[in-house]
Design a protein around this motif. Structure first.
Motif, short mmCIF file in Angstrom:
data_model
loop_
_atom_site.label_atom_id
_atom_site.label_comp_id
_atom_site.label_asym_id
_atom_site.label_seq_id
_atom_site.Cartn_x
_atom_site.Cartn_y
_atom_site.Cartn_z
N ALA A 1 1.05 -1.24 0.70
CA ALA A 1 0.07 0.00 -0.07
C ALA A 1 0.66 1.03 0.42
N LEU A 2 1.68 1.71 1.16
CA LEU A 2 2.55 2.36 1.02
C LEU A 2 3.80 2.71 -0.31
N GLY A 3 4.37 1.52 -0.47
CA GLY A 3 5.58 1.58 -1.74
C GLY A 3 4.72 1.89 -2.69
N THR A 4 3.59 0.98 -3.12
CA THR A 4 2.16 1.72 -4.64
C THR A 4 2.37 3.06 -4.42
N ALA A 5 1.52 3.61 -4.07
CA ALA A 5 1.62 4.45 -3.36
C ALA A 5 2.44 5.90 -3.54
N ILE A 6 3.88 5.60 -3.14
CA ILE A 6 4.30 6.33 -3.67
C ILE A 6 5.08 6.35 -5.10
N ASN A 7 5.46 5.14 -5.84
CA ASN A 7 6.04 4.41 -6.78
C ASN A 7 5.01 5.15 -7.52
N MET A 8 3.36 5.22 -7.49
CA MET A 8 2.63 5.84 -8.42
C MET A 8 3.02 7.30 -8.66
N ILE A 9 3.06 7.56 -7.77
CA ILE A 9 3.06 9.57 -7.18
C ILE A 9 4.09 10.13 -7.27
N LEU A 10 5.91 9.38 -7.93
CA LEU A 10 6.47 10.09 -8.31
C LEU A 10 6.69 9.45 -9.86
N VAL A 11 6.32 8.79 -10.28
CA VAL A 11 6.53 8.34 -11.65
C VAL A 11 5.62 8.82 -12.53
N VAL A 12 4.70 9.73 -11.37
CA VAL A 12 4.05 10.31 -13.08
C VAL A 12 4.48 12.02 -12.71
N LEU A 13 5.22 12.34 -11.35
CA LEU A 13 5.63 13.88 -11.24
C LEU A 13 6.67 13.95 -12.00
N VAL A 14 7.35 12.54 -12.42
CA VAL A 14 8.42 12.47 -13.22
C VAL A 14 8.31 12.41 -14.45
N ALA A 15 7.42 12.01 -15.11
CA ALA A 15 7.29 11.37 -16.48
C ALA A 15 6.70 12.59 -16.67
N ASN B 1 10.96 3.92 -9.77
CA ASN B 1 11.05 3.42 -11.12
C ASN B 1 11.50 4.29 -11.93
N VAL B 2 12.81 4.06 -13.08
CA VAL B 2 12.97 5.32 -14.09
C VAL B 2 12.09 4.18 -15.52
N TRP B 3 12.30 2.69 -15.30
CA TRP B 3 11.22 2.21 -16.73
C TRP B 3 9.96 2.80 -16.86
N HIS B 4 9.38 2.82 -15.09
CA HIS B 4 7.86 2.88 -15.36
C HIS B 4 7.83 4.63 -15.81
N ALA B 5 8.89 5.51 -15.83
CA ALA B 5 8.34 7.24 -15.69
C ALA B 5 8.91 6.51 -16.92
N VAL B 6 9.47 5.69 -17.97
CA VAL B 6 9.68 6.27 -19.60
C VAL B 6 8.64 5.44 -20.10
N MET B 7 8.22 4.92 -19.40
CA MET B 7 6.79 4.02 -20.51
C MET B 7 6.17 5.33 -20.03
N LEU B 8 5.81 5.33 -18.84
CA LEU B 8 4.79 6.50 -18.82
C LEU B 8 4.89 7.81 -19.80
N ALA C 1 -1.96 2.46 -19.25
CA ALA C 1 -0.18 2.57 -19.05
C ALA C 1 -0.66 2.78 -16.95
N LEU C 2 -1.29 3.54 -16.51
CA LEU C 2 -1.56 3.81 -15.03
C LEU C 2 -1.54 1.94 -14.58
N VAL D 1 1.54 -2.48 -25.20
CA VAL D 1 1.99 -1.81 -26.50
C VAL D 1 1.98 -0.61 -27.29
N VAL D 2 0.78 0.49 -26.00
CA VAL D 2 0.82 1.78 -26.51
C VAL D 2 1.50 2.35 -25.95
N GLY D 3 2.20 2.08 -24.64
CA GLY D 3 3.34 2.91 -24.23
C GLY D 3 5.33 1.67 -24.88
N SER D 4 5.17 1.02 -25.39
CA SER D 4 6.39 0.73 -26.21
C SER D 4 6.03 1.11 -27.77
N VAL D 5 5.44 1.67 -28.04
CA VAL D 5 5.40 2.06 -29.83
C VAL D 5 5.60 3.75 -29.67
#
Length: 304
Positions: free
Chosen positions: A90-104, A160-167, A204-205, A298-302
């Motif tokens: 719960a805590l890790g997913t919330a932090i990861n998702m917020i930071l990935v969105v704010l970076v992407a 997770n930078v890979w997730h940020a790149v995909m987003l 993507a999210l 698929v969409v995030g990769s092309v």
């Protein structure tokens, strides 16, 4: 009219029927192949000791018994490990998702919009290919004072930078006209992100959400390193320690009633029951996110 007739002819042709039938059979076999290990674990966990030792259990319980689960029901260590894993997810997913969105979001903009984009992009890209290693990571966690706490499990991998790149590739596919219309209506970047980009990026999210949840739930090595006491182990670390031990029943003091119940099961059956219960939450969540999963990849990769 001609197009409709051609379409109907393709749908009802013999070759089309053969392809559909063969595709259905193939996917059914693949599904059974993926599900069969979990069915085997469930069957073993519900079988009596004599059939398990004799290797006579396949996909159906032999000598049906719930003794293994009854034994787990009175083990506080197991449920404590589950609770720690739930907190971590719960805590890790919330932090990861917020930071990935704010970076992407800012990295998806052009240089004329975000002048420092190239600099930050190279900084994040560097971390994708080079890392400090385990020992520097241990010292960082130790000297920040979070050793032995839940923060030691979630903060080292907060982004997770890979997730940020995909987003960010997905964000680049959002029509610019929508963003320009939002700005013309007086929306700032934060409102545009929340009201425009995020609703259009649900595939993507959801994909990133699934990857993040599975990653936190299955992570075991960091729990072994950063937790000072076995009582603070998350579930995956707890299960890995059990698998390494020869006898799980030797870890606790058993009552006479529990000893009688364990006559029907052995330590292998108990470990398998724990592994099955440990995998069950992610298996329950996946079907709700599966419809977004393929589209998000698929969409995030092309795009971009």
């Amino acid at each position: 009219m001609e197009t409709t007739k051609t379409s109907n002819r393709i749908k009802t042709s013999t070759s089309r029927k053969i392809f559909t039938w063969g595709n259905t059979v193939f996917l059914t076999l693949v599904t059974l192949l993926c599900v069969s290990p979990m069915l085997h674990l469930l069957a073993v966990s519900l079988s009596t000791n004599v059939y398990v030792i004799g290797g006579q259990v396949s996909f159906w319980p032999r000598g049906f018994t719930t003794a293994a689960y009854e034994h787990l029901a009175v083990q506080p260590e197991f449920f404590r490990a589950i609770w720690i894993s739930i907190q971590r997810v719960a805590l890790g997913t919330a932090i990861n998702m917020i930071l990935v969105v704010l970076v992407a979001y800012p990295l998806s903009k052009e240089v004329k919009v975000f002048r420092a984009r190239t600099i930050f992009a190279w900084i994040f890209a560097f971390t994708m290919f080079f890392g400090g290693g385990l020992i520097p990571l241990f010292f960082v966690v130790h000297h920040t004072g979070i050793m032995g706490t839940i923060w030691a499990l979630v903060l080292p991998g907060a982004i997770n930078v890979w997730h940020a790149v995909m987003l960010l590739n997905f964000f680049r596919g959002v029509p610019k006209e929508l963003e320009e219309a939002a700005h013309m209506d007086g929306a700032n970047h934060m409102i545009t992100l929340v009201k425009v980009f995020l609703p259009l990026s649900l595939p993507a999210l959801a994909t990133i959400l699934l990857f993040t949840m599975v990653g936190h739930w299955n992570a075991w090595f960091d729990g072994m390193i950063f937790m000072r006491s076995p009582a603070d182990f998350p579930l995956s670390t707890y299960l890995s320690m059990l698998v390494m031990q020869a006898d799980v029943t030797a870890r606790v003091m058993l009552t006479p009633e529990e000893i009688m119940a364990l006559a029907e099961v052995d330590d292998r059956t108990i470990r398998i029951a724990q592994i099955f219960l440990g995998a069950l939450p992610i298996m329950a969540v996946y079907p709700f996110l599966q419809r977004y999963f393929v589209k998000g990849i698929v969409v995030g990769s092309v795009k971009g």
